[in-house]
Design a protein around this motif. Structure first.
Motif, mmCIF file in Angstrom:
data_model
loop_
_atom_site.group_PDB
_atom_site.id
_atom_site.type_symbol
_atom_site.label_atom_id
_atom_site.label_comp_id
_atom_site.label_asym_id
_atom_site.label_seq_id
_atom_site.Cartn_x
_atom_site.Cartn_y
_atom_site.Cartn_z
ATOM 1 N N LEU A 1 23.163 12.725 -27.507
ATOM 2 C CA LEU A 1 21.795 12.334 -27.159
ATOM 3 C C LEU A 1 21.736 11.528 -25.863
ATOM 4 N N ALA A 2 20.562 11.547 -25.260
ATOM 5 C CA ALA A 2 20.333 10.830 -24.002
ATOM 6 C C ALA A 2 19.204 9.820 -24.193
ATOM 7 N N THR A 3 19.130 8.856 -23.314
ATOM 8 C CA THR A 3 18.020 7.903 -23.309
ATOM 9 C C THR A 3 17.149 8.194 -22.081
ATOM 10 N N GLY A 4 16.367 7.211 -21.630
ATOM 11 C CA GLY A 4 15.490 7.416 -20.473
ATOM 12 C C GLY A 4 14.117 7.859 -20.935
ATOM 13 N N SER A 5 13.187 7.986 -19.984
ATOM 14 C CA SER A 5 11.824 8.332 -20.399
ATOM 15 C C SER A 5 11.693 9.807 -20.764
ATOM 16 N N THR A 6 12.546 10.667 -20.212
ATOM 17 C CA THR A 6 12.364 12.110 -20.437
ATOM 18 C C THR A 6 12.406 12.524 -21.915
ATOM 19 N N PRO A 7 13.404 12.098 -22.706
ATOM 20 C CA PRO A 7 13.464 12.634 -24.075
ATOM 21 C C PRO A 7 12.564 11.923 -25.096
ATOM 22 N N ASN B 1 25.894 9.110 -28.287
ATOM 23 C CA ASN B 1 25.078 8.956 -27.086
ATOM 24 C C ASN B 1 25.916 9.086 -25.832
ATOM 25 N N LEU B 2 25.234 9.520 -24.806
ATOM 26 C CA LEU B 2 25.873 9.769 -23.517
ATOM 27 C C LEU B 2 26.466 8.529 -22.872
ATOM 28 N N ASP B 3 25.725 7.427 -22.939
ATOM 29 C CA ASP B 3 26.095 6.296 -22.087
ATOM 30 C C ASP B 3 25.468 4.989 -22.564
ATOM 31 N N GLU B 4 25.919 3.910 -21.979
ATOM 32 C CA GLU B 4 25.383 2.577 -22.266
ATOM 33 C C GLU B 4 25.636 1.702 -21.042
ATOM 34 N N LEU C 1 20.445 16.365 -22.241
ATOM 35 C CA LEU C 1 20.558 15.643 -20.971
ATOM 36 C C LEU C 1 19.203 15.492 -20.295
ATOM 37 N N GLY C 2 19.016 14.360 -19.624
ATOM 38 C CA GLY C 2 17.975 14.236 -18.619
ATOM 39 C C GLY C 2 18.697 14.371 -17.278
ATOM 40 N N ILE C 3 17.955 14.287 -16.196
ATOM 41 C CA ILE C 3 18.596 14.367 -14.873
ATOM 42 C C ILE C 3 18.009 13.270 -13.988
ATOM 43 N N GLY C 4 18.872 12.595 -13.244
ATOM 44 C CA GLY C 4 18.399 11.554 -12.339
ATOM 45 C C GLY C 4 17.802 12.168 -11.077
ATOM 46 N N ARG C 5 16.992 11.379 -10.371
ATOM 47 C CA ARG C 5 16.404 11.886 -9.110
ATOM 48 C C ARG C 5 17.485 12.260 -8.117
ATOM 49 N N GLY D 1 20.321 13.560 -9.045
ATOM 50 C CA GLY D 1 21.152 14.603 -9.654
ATOM 51 C C GLY D 1 22.193 14.073 -10.620
ATOM 52 N N HIS D 2 22.132 12.764 -10.942
ATOM 53 C CA HIS D 2 23.145 12.276 -11.891
ATOM 54 C C HIS D 2 22.871 12.805 -13.297
ATOM 55 N N ILE D 3 23.943 12.928 -14.071
ATOM 56 C CA ILE D 3 23.816 13.222 -15.506
ATOM 57 C C ILE D 3 24.659 12.182 -16.228
ATOM 58 N N GLY D 4 24.128 11.653 -17.342
ATOM 59 C CA GLY D 4 24.731 10.445 -17.894
ATOM 60 C C GLY D 4 24.686 9.429 -16.762
ATOM 61 N N PHE D 5 25.747 8.656 -16.602
ATOM 62 C CA PHE D 5 25.840 7.776 -15.428
ATOM 63 C C PHE D 5 26.894 8.319 -14.460
ATOM 64 N N SER E 1 15.145 -0.300 -12.764
ATOM 65 C CA SER E 1 14.630 -1.676 -12.747
ATOM 66 C C SER E 1 13.234 -1.747 -13.359
ATOM 67 N N ARG E 2 12.536 -0.576 -13.452
ATOM 68 C CA ARG E 2 11.192 -0.587 -14.041
ATOM 69 C C ARG E 2 11.216 -1.041 -15.500
ATOM 70 N N PHE E 3 12.368 -0.950 -16.129
ATOM 71 C CA PHE E 3 12.461 -1.349 -17.533
ATOM 72 C C PHE E 3 12.867 -2.819 -17.708
ATOM 73 N N ASP F 1 9.125 14.153 -9.019
ATOM 74 C CA ASP F 1 10.250 13.393 -8.447
ATOM 75 C C ASP F 1 11.613 13.944 -8.861
ATOM 76 N N LYS F 2 11.634 14.905 -9.791
ATOM 77 C CA LYS F 2 12.908 15.525 -10.181
ATOM 78 C C LYS F 2 13.101 16.893 -9.497
ATOM 79 N N LYS F 3 12.084 17.311 -8.752
ATOM 80 C CA LYS F 3 12.074 18.668 -8.193
ATOM 81 C C LYS F 3 13.329 18.973 -7.363
HETATM 82 C C1 F6R Z 1 20.227 8.554 -20.061
HETATM 83 C C2 F6R Z 1 20.985 9.043 -18.932
HETATM 84 C C3 F6R Z 1 20.395 9.297 -17.601
HETATM 85 C C4 F6R Z 1 18.957 9.818 -17.632
HETATM 86 C C5 F6R Z 1 18.422 9.998 -16.205
HETATM 87 C C6 F6R Z 1 16.969 10.377 -16.206
HETATM 88 O O1 F6R Z 1 21.055 8.395 -21.205
HETATM 89 O O2 F6R Z 1 22.140 9.228 -19.082
HETATM 90 O O3 F6R Z 1 21.214 10.197 -16.899
HETATM 91 O O4 F6R Z 1 18.923 11.024 -18.317
HETATM 92 O O5 F6R Z 1 18.575 8.807 -15.484
HETATM 93 O O6 F6R Z 1 16.226 9.297 -16.665
HETATM 94 P P1 F6R Z 1 14.664 9.410 -16.982
HETATM 95 O O7 F6R Z 1 14.551 10.329 -18.144
HETATM 96 O O8 F6R Z 1 14.228 8.006 -17.322
HETATM 97 O O9 F6R Z 1 14.024 9.953 -15.755
#
Ligand code: F6R
Length: 238
Positions: free
Chosen positions: A34-40, A65-68, A131-135, A137-141, A166-168, A201-203
């Motif tokens: 499982l992943a965290t973040g706003s996407t899931p 979980n993917l990461d902490e 997985l979610g994806i970072g702006r 392109g990161h996955i997990g950290f 930092s928004r959180f 922003d993920k485009k």
């Molecule tokens: C979360 C994680 C991160 C997020 C990514 C997108 O466990 O590993 O890779 O998936 O930063 O975050 P959101 O969904 O907040 O845009």
């Protein structure tokens, strides 16, 4: 990669929940990554709803979980353990002892990471990794860089991720500078992977991920090495 383009965030969340529900129907003892973040968050809400309606059960499910963040206490309301409890585990019929999140307070992070890998192996591997994806392109950290790590490891957050996350937190200075994360190999070892992405922003990151090239400067491109990846994206993200 199998790409499903959906109308909006709600449709993405339902589609992700459909895939997990189908898996749990076939295998009630599945191991979910499982992943965290706003996407899931929307997908987790949908899973909670289906669990309450009796459509799916998590009774015999195990999660990893993917990461902490590191360092962080599991009680800190920004920790990923806290997030998972709040957004999913507290509201479903899962046995919490079978929910695994890396320990952000471990005094020996390298050992913690090695033990996590061993634990995943002893579970028989991950059936489905979300997985979610970072702006960027990161996955997990697993952040963009000249090289990537295959297995679970401790890593530094990039400035872009610190800023995005930092928004959180009360202030940017409160964002932990490190994390413990599954490596690219840990992720690729999952039998099935779903990637959720929504919003403009993920485009750019999604475009690179789907470009059929491999570039460590966009870790999500490594997913093209996997045979069973489903990307669920909203219209405005592709
Ligand atoms: C979360 C994680 C991160 C997020 C990514 C997108 O466990 O590993 O890779 O998936 O930063 O975050 P959101 O969904 O907040 O845009």
């Amino acid at each position: 990669m199998n790409v499903l383009v959906v109308k909006d965030y709600e449709a993405m969340s339902r589609k992700g929940a459909d895939i997990i529900s189908a898996l749990l129907t076939l295998n009630g003892k599945a191991v979910l990554g499982l992943a965290t973040g706003s996407t899931p968050v929307g997908m987790y809400k949908e899973l909670v709803k289906r669990n309450k309606e009796g459509v799916i059960s998590f009774k015999d499910v195990t999660t990893v979980n993917l990461d902490e963040y590191y360092p962080i206490s599991p009680e800190n309301n920004q920790s990923y353990r806290y997030f998972m409890n709040q957004n999913l585990f507290n509201d479903i019929d899962i046995d919490k002892t079978r929910t695994h999140v890396l320990n952000g307070l471990s005094s020996d992070p390298d050992k913690e990471c090695k033990d996590y890998e061993d634990m995943i192996e002893s579970l028989g591997g991950i059936d489905l990794q979300v997985l979610g994806i970072g702006r960027n392109g990161h996955i997990g950290f697993n952040e963009p860089g000249d090289f990537l790590y295959p297995m679970t490891h401790k890593t530094s957050l990039t400035e872009s991720t610190i800023e995005a996350n930092s928004r959180f937190f009360a202030s940017i200075d409160d964002v932990p500078r490190y994390s413990l994360t599954m490596g690219i190999g840990t992720i690729l070892n999952a039998r099935k992977i779903i990637v959720l992405a929504s919003g403009k922003d993920k485009k750019e990151a999604v475009k690179k991920m789907l470009s059929n090239t491999i570039d460590t400067k966009c870790p999500a491109t490594l997913l093209s090495l996997h045979k069973d990846v489903t990307v669920i994206v909203t219209e405005d993200c592709i």
